[in-house]
Design an enzyme around this catalytic site. Structure first.
Site, PDB file in Angstrom:
ATOM      1  N   THR A 141       0.834  -1.201   0.000  1.00  0.00           N
ATOM      2  CA  THR A 141       0.000   0.000   0.000  1.00  0.00           C
ATOM      3  C   THR A 141       0.867   1.249   0.000  1.00  0.00           C
ATOM      4  OG1 THR A 141      -1.536   1.393   1.228  1.00  0.00           O
ATOM      5  CG2 THR A 141      -0.385  -0.231   2.535  1.00  0.00           C
ATOM      6  N   ASP A 143      -0.176   3.847   1.066  1.00  0.00           N
ATOM      7  CA  ASP A 143      -0.593   4.592   2.258  1.00  0.00           C
ATOM      8  C   ASP A 143       0.304   4.326   3.470  1.00  0.00           C
ATOM      9  OD1 ASP A 143      -2.615   5.533   0.713  1.00  0.00           O
ATOM     10  OD2 ASP A 143      -4.188   4.307   1.609  1.00  0.00           O
ATOM     11  N   MET A 189      -2.094  11.685  -1.817  1.00  0.00           N
ATOM     12  CA  MET A 189      -3.005  10.611  -1.386  1.00  0.00           C
ATOM     13  C   MET A 189      -2.701  10.114   0.030  1.00  0.00           C
ATOM     14  SD  MET A 189      -3.680   8.014  -4.528  1.00  0.00           S
ATOM     15  CE  MET A 189      -4.938   8.293  -5.758  1.00  0.00           C
ATOM     16  N   GLY A 190      -3.546   9.231   0.507  1.00  0.00           N
ATOM     17  CA  GLY A 190      -3.399   8.660   1.852  1.00  0.00           C
ATOM     18  C   GLY A 190      -4.638   9.033   2.630  1.00  0.00           C
ATOM     19  N   GLU A 246      -4.943  14.511   1.034  1.00  0.00           N
ATOM     20  CA  GLU A 246      -6.321  14.479   0.539  1.00  0.00           C
ATOM     21  C   GLU A 246      -7.301  14.247   1.693  1.00  0.00           C
ATOM     22  OE1 GLU A 246      -6.812  11.003  -2.014  1.00  0.00           O
ATOM     23  OE2 GLU A 246      -6.415   9.629  -0.363  1.00  0.00           O
ATOM     24  N   ARG A 303       1.211   6.830  -7.553  1.00  0.00           N
ATOM     25  CA  ARG A 303       1.287   5.386  -7.305  1.00  0.00           C
ATOM     26  C   ARG A 303       1.629   4.600  -8.573  1.00  0.00           C
ATOM     27  NH1 ARG A 303      -5.172   4.432  -6.112  1.00  0.00           N
ATOM     28  NH2 ARG A 303      -5.790   4.067  -8.265  1.00  0.00           N
TER      29      ARG A 303
HETATM   30  O1  F6P Z   1      -5.631   2.703  -0.863  1.00  0.00           O
HETATM   31  C1  F6P Z   1      -4.668   3.361  -1.594  1.00  0.00           C
HETATM   32  C2  F6P Z   1      -5.201   4.612  -2.225  1.00  0.00           C
HETATM   33  O2  F6P Z   1      -4.292   4.953  -3.208  1.00  0.00           O
HETATM   34  C3  F6P Z   1      -5.473   5.774  -1.264  1.00  0.00           C
HETATM   35  O3  F6P Z   1      -4.356   6.508  -0.913  1.00  0.00           O
HETATM   36  C4  F6P Z   1      -6.462   6.591  -2.035  1.00  0.00           C
HETATM   37  O4  F6P Z   1      -7.265   7.394  -1.220  1.00  0.00           O
HETATM   38  C5  F6P Z   1      -7.265   5.535  -2.697  1.00  0.00           C
HETATM   39  O5  F6P Z   1      -6.439   4.418  -2.881  1.00  0.00           O
HETATM   40  C6  F6P Z   1      -7.839   5.939  -4.007  1.00  0.00           C
HETATM   41  O6  F6P Z   1      -8.602   4.911  -4.473  1.00  0.00           O
HETATM   42  P1  F6P Z   1      -9.240   4.836  -5.929  1.00  0.00           P
HETATM   43  O7  F6P Z   1      -8.125   4.595  -6.874  1.00  0.00           O
HETATM   44  O8  F6P Z   1     -10.175   3.683  -5.854  1.00  0.00           O
HETATM   45  O9  F6P Z   1      -9.909   6.140  -6.177  1.00  0.00           O
END
Ligand code: F6P
Length: 413
Positions: A141, A143, A189-190, A246, A303
């Site tokens: 992850t 995160d 993110m996170g 975020e 990511r």
């Molecule tokens: O769980 C990892 C993550 O990248 C978080 O940091 C982020 O809030 C979320 O996924 C975003 O998810 P999605 O790609 O489903 O919008």
């Protein structure tokens, strides 16, 4: 003779989750398993019997090398919440049946908190019903919020991307000598944990003045204090770059990205899809100060940036996959490899195995000692923790000037 195994990916991808899949494949073969299947789109696809023999892509060592350099989830991902066992035994039994039909002894699942919950539930069902199939987690992850482990594969590469990009943004913003600064707000993110946003602090060094403020979701966000800080910075500097998570939220529990009545979509796990924090803040700053602003949302880029993966991360992701496969070959179940920092200088990290029940659904926040007293900065202790993680690079294989990726055609059938 050992039979077969299957590996799947779930949740938000990372730049190195595919290295973990490569590690599972490599070690499972070493351990004498016949087939290593990949499940297409995680457990959701597996429930529809969608699997592929990974020999097709990885039997050639070049396949493994390309996979290590491929971002996103090679096998396809999903956000699928397993229902409660009670009342939904048929769903669990179906997974066991598909495993039995394909002579699969172990299911590996690479993911974060929610995915480890899937591993826990499946292993609980197997234990309760006396099944011999085993279930292993593989950590991933960006995160970095899985507990027990020192850090999570995927985090370090995203942190390297963020440190690098923030540095480049500061370089750009500093180039204008205007009397009035441009205020740049970068959103990172996170969802609930600020680990990734903290990585913005890595930008600071001999050749970079660093971020002017960093706001994590571990602290309640106060708009008045934020605006006072922005005005002070604007009056004293010719470039202002601020990093925000975020997930920052005000005292009433509302995300800043919800300000103005935005309705956020919710996923299968009940997580709100965040985004728009930087734009909201820039709108407010511009309205109150008349200054030029720029909102930057790293979003998917942070990511997916495998062109700037941390080699340390790639190797740890690969070794975590191997550790999981090794443990499965020894007959173990309901475990996840955890990284254990054995030495800081030189950096040395070992791998242990830990009970999935202590990991599933638990989120590890950034500890107080990594956040400055004023709540909008990152301490030296964090930098000591994070710097070794971003060391080293894995150079992409370039074709026609762009990085080459390994792509599974079955994903598009
Ligand atoms: O769980 C990892 C993550 O990248 C978080 O940091 C982020 O809030 C979320 O996924 C975003 O998810 P999605 O790609 O489903 O919008």
């Amino acid at each position: 003779m050992k039979r077969n195994v299957v590996v799947g990916q779930s949740g938000g991808p990372t730049a190195v989750i595919n290295s973990s899949i490569a590690g599972v494949y490599f070690e499972a073969k070493q351990q004498g398993y016949q087939k290593v299947y990949g499940m297409i789109h995680g457990i959701e696809g597996f429930l529809q019997g969608k699997i592929v023999d990974l020999d097709e892509y990885l039997a050639d060592p070049m396949g493994i090398e390309l996979l290590k350099r491929t971002p996103s989830a090679f096998l396809g991902s999903c956000r699928f919440k397993m229902p409660a066992i009670e009342g939904h035994e048929d769903v669990y039994q179906k997974i066991i049946d598909i495993m039995e039909e394909n002579e699969i002894d172990t299911l590996f699942y690479a993911g974060g908190n929610d995915s480890m919950d899937t591993v826990k539930m499946l292993s609980d069902y197997a234990a309760a019903t006396g099944r011999k199939q085993t279930f292993m987690g593989v950590p991933k992850t960006i995160d970095n919020d899985l507990p027990i482990t020192d850090h999570c594969p995927g985090y370090s590469s995203a942190a390297k991307y963020i440190g690098t990009s923030i540095k480049e943004i500061i370089r750009d913003n500093e180039s204008f000598g205007a009397a009035k600064p441009t205020i740049v707000v970068v959103e990172i993110m996170g969802r609930h944990a600020g680990w990734l946003t903290a990585a913005a602090a890595l930008a600071k060094g001999d050749d970079c003045s660093g971020c002017d403020a960093i706001y994590l979701p571990e602290r309640t966000f106060d708009l008045d204090e934020f605006m006072a800080k922005v005005k002070h910075l604007a009056a004293t500097k010719h470039s202002v770059v601020i990093a925000v998570s975020e997930g920052i939220h005000t005292a009433d529990g509302k995300f800043v990205c919800e300000a103005g009545g935005a309705v956020l979509p919710v996923d299968a796990f009940g997580h709100k899809q965040l985004g728009g924090t930087a734009s909201n803040l820039c709108r407010i700053i511009a309205a109150e100060t008349g200054l030029k602003t720029r909102a930057i949302e790293f979003s998917t880029l942070q990511r997916a940036g495998s062109h700037i993966s941390s080699l340390t991360d790639v190797n740890e992701a690969f070794e975590s996959g191997r550790a999981s496969a090794r443990a499965a070959a020894e007959g173990k179940t309901a475990l996840m490899p955890v990284l254990v920092r054995e030495s800081q200088d030189p950096y040395l990290c070992g791998i242990d195995l830990h009970d999935i029940h202590d990991i599933a659904n638990v989120e590890k926040p950034v500890p107080d000692e990594f956040i400055t007293e004023d709540g909008c900065g990152i301490t030296e202790a964090y930098l000591e923790y994070a710097r070794p993680l971003i060391m080293g690079e894995l150079i992409p294989v370039y074709v026609d000037g762009l990085p080459r990726h390994l792509v599974m055609k079955e994903l598009f059938d």
